[in-house]
Design an enzyme around this catalytic site. Structure first.
Site, PDB file in Angstrom:
ATOM      1  N   ILE A 137     -14.883  29.636 -12.457  1.00 47.96           N
ATOM      2  CA  ILE A 137     -16.075  28.817 -12.596  1.00 47.96           C
ATOM      3  C   ILE A 137     -16.575  28.302 -11.541  1.00 47.96           C
ATOM      4  O   ILE A 137     -15.127  27.088 -11.887  1.00 47.96           O
ATOM      5  CB  ILE A 137     -16.682  28.375 -13.685  1.00 47.96           C
ATOM      6  CG1 ILE A 137     -15.913  27.371 -14.368  1.00 47.96           C
ATOM      7  CG2 ILE A 137     -16.508  29.744 -14.697  1.00 47.96           C
ATOM      8  CD1 ILE A 137     -16.335  27.194 -16.374  1.00 47.96           C
ATOM      9  N   ASP A 138     -17.361  27.298 -11.502  1.00 50.20           N
ATOM     10  CA  ASP A 138     -17.490  26.624 -10.271  1.00 50.20           C
ATOM     11  C   ASP A 138     -17.195  25.253 -10.658  1.00 50.20           C
ATOM     12  O   ASP A 138     -17.032  24.885 -11.796  1.00 50.20           O
ATOM     13  CB  ASP A 138     -18.761  26.204  -9.499  1.00 50.20           C
ATOM     14  CG  ASP A 138     -19.090  27.544  -9.299  1.00 50.20           C
ATOM     15  OD1 ASP A 138     -18.408  28.663  -8.417  1.00 50.20           O
ATOM     16  OD2 ASP A 138     -20.717  28.009  -9.043  1.00 50.20           O
ATOM     17  N   LYS A 139     -16.552  24.077 -10.108  1.00 47.84           N
ATOM     18  CA  LYS A 139     -15.886  23.083  -9.789  1.00 47.84           C
ATOM     19  C   LYS A 139     -17.345  22.555 -10.770  1.00 47.84           C
ATOM     20  O   LYS A 139     -17.165  21.587 -12.011  1.00 47.84           O
ATOM     21  CB  LYS A 139     -16.463  22.186  -8.581  1.00 47.84           C
ATOM     22  CG  LYS A 139     -16.175  20.928  -8.830  1.00 47.84           C
ATOM     23  CD  LYS A 139     -16.174  19.636  -7.463  1.00 47.84           C
ATOM     24  CE  LYS A 139     -15.940  18.234  -8.103  1.00 47.84           C
ATOM     25  NZ  LYS A 139     -15.894  17.908  -6.384  1.00 47.84           N
ATOM     26  N   THR A 141     -19.389  23.782 -12.951  1.00 44.59           N
ATOM     27  CA  THR A 141     -19.904  24.287 -13.799  1.00 44.59           C
ATOM     28  C   THR A 141     -18.920  24.256 -15.012  1.00 44.59           C
ATOM     29  O   THR A 141     -17.636  23.846 -15.206  1.00 44.59           O
ATOM     30  CB  THR A 141     -20.065  25.867 -13.592  1.00 44.59           C
ATOM     31  OG1 THR A 141     -20.850  26.194 -12.728  1.00 44.59           O
ATOM     32  CG2 THR A 141     -20.590  26.712 -14.959  1.00 44.59           C
ATOM     33  N   ARG A 237     -26.370  31.089 -10.001  1.00 43.74           N
ATOM     34  CA  ARG A 237     -27.187  30.638  -9.403  1.00 43.74           C
ATOM     35  C   ARG A 237     -28.000  30.992  -7.639  1.00 43.74           C
ATOM     36  O   ARG A 237     -28.897  30.736  -7.824  1.00 43.74           O
ATOM     37  CB  ARG A 237     -26.187  29.109  -8.352  1.00 43.74           C
ATOM     38  CG  ARG A 237     -25.356  28.562 -10.049  1.00 43.74           C
ATOM     39  CD  ARG A 237     -23.925  27.444  -8.869  1.00 43.74           C
ATOM     40  NE  ARG A 237     -24.228  26.886  -7.595  1.00 43.74           N
ATOM     41  CZ  ARG A 237     -23.590  26.188  -6.921  1.00 43.74           C
ATOM     42  NH1 ARG A 237     -22.310  26.438  -7.544  1.00 43.74           N
ATOM     43  NH2 ARG A 237     -23.939  25.906  -6.391  1.00 43.74           N
TER      44      ARG A 237
END
Length: 305
Positions: A137-139, A141, A237
């Site tokens: 998962i993104d930084k 998130t 997103r």
């Protein structure tokens, strides 16, 4: 330093040297090769050249390739929020601001650094940079990730990702008031050709499917539950932005000027479900919304609609 010498075939007369080299070294990017030229690592007929040099038939090119960087990821004593752990898997709740695994320019403070300190044995399938990492998962998130401790578990979990049987449910705060109570977004995604940081909807890209359902509507925002059928980079997103409802706090795909002071997109991986690699039983885990997210929702509930 590895040196390679070759002579230019007459068929490439007049072609730029940097473009030509990308055809010779297919695993190297044009920007990487341009960097070597700037450093003087590419010599033609005994002379330094520039990236826009036009080749002539039978030019002799000598290129010096640096030895590949041997990477070693160091364990770091970073606190982990472990939801579940056994001999096969670790289920963790990742905080906002933490990168999942090391990457160029960011080799410390990642989830992998923390995992290596906590657990000496992680799966080796993804190499030294991403040991144990099944999905990311993104930084900015937050939320749940499952990590594999051995290769057998990794393969078993990866197969569930591939056949879309792993349950992944996110909570997201979207800009605007969604009219429909639920919907599905089925739009292909690929790396943006003009901005490599971004992902875009591209015809011919990889299929990406997001299901969403409204949980709560506020004055100018909507809390939605997003369930991933596929798991592409930045999928939620980009998909939410594509229907006119980018995530609150997402300056990359949403509004550059944000109303609320946030450190990133309001996106939380809330629920994760999978079949355990050795128990062969379905297991499901949930995590509470991070404090910044829940406090923002409380604030929104007090706004006059």
């Amino acid at each position: 330093m590895e040196e390679t010498i070759f002579v230019v075939d007459e068929n490439f007369e007049g072609e730029r040297v940097d473009k030509y080299l990308t055809q010779v070294f297919k695993d190297k990017s044009r920007s990487y090769l341009q960097g070597l030229i700037e450093k003087g690592n590419v010599i033609i007929n005994g002379k330094d050249i520039k990236s826009n040099y036009k080749l002539r038939s039978y030019d002799e090119i000598k290129i010096s390739l640096p030895e590949p960087l041997k990477l070693k990821v160091e364990p770091e004593n970073i606190e982990l929020d472990i939801i579940y752990e056994d001999k096969d898997v670790i289920v963790v709740n990742k905080p906002q601001g933490m990168v999942v695994h090391p990457a160029p320019g960011n080799y410390n403070g990642t989830l992998v650094n923390a995992l290596l300190y906590h657990c000496k044995d992680l799966s080796t399938i993804n190499g030294v940079i991403r040991p144990g990492i099944v999905h990311r998962i993104d930084k900015d998130t937050t939320g749940i990730l499952v990590v594999a401790k051995n290769d057998k578990a990794h393969i078993f979990l990866s197969e569930q990702l591939k056949n879309h049987s792993m349950k992944r449910e996110y909570y997201a705060l979207a800009e605007g008031r969604l009219k429909e109570d639920r919907g599905m977004i089925d739009r292909p995604l690929a790396r943006d050709k003009k901005d490599r940081i971004k992902i875009s909807i591209v015809e011919g890209g990889r299929r990406a499917v997001t299901h969403y359902e409204v949980i709560e509507r506020f004055k100018s925002t909507t809390l939605v539950r997003c369930v991933l059928e596929t798991g592409r980079t930045h999928q939620i997103r980009v998909h939410m932005a594509s229907i006119g409802h980018p995530l609150v706090g997402d300056s990359l795909y949403g509004f550059k000027k944000q109303k609320y002071k946030l450190d990133g997109q309001t996106l939380h991986a809330k629920t994760l479900g999978f079949i355990h690699p050795t128990k062969n039983e379905y297991m499901e885990f949930t995590s509470e919304l991070p404090l910044y997210f829940s406090e923002l929702l409380d604030k929104l509930r007090n706004e006059v609609v």
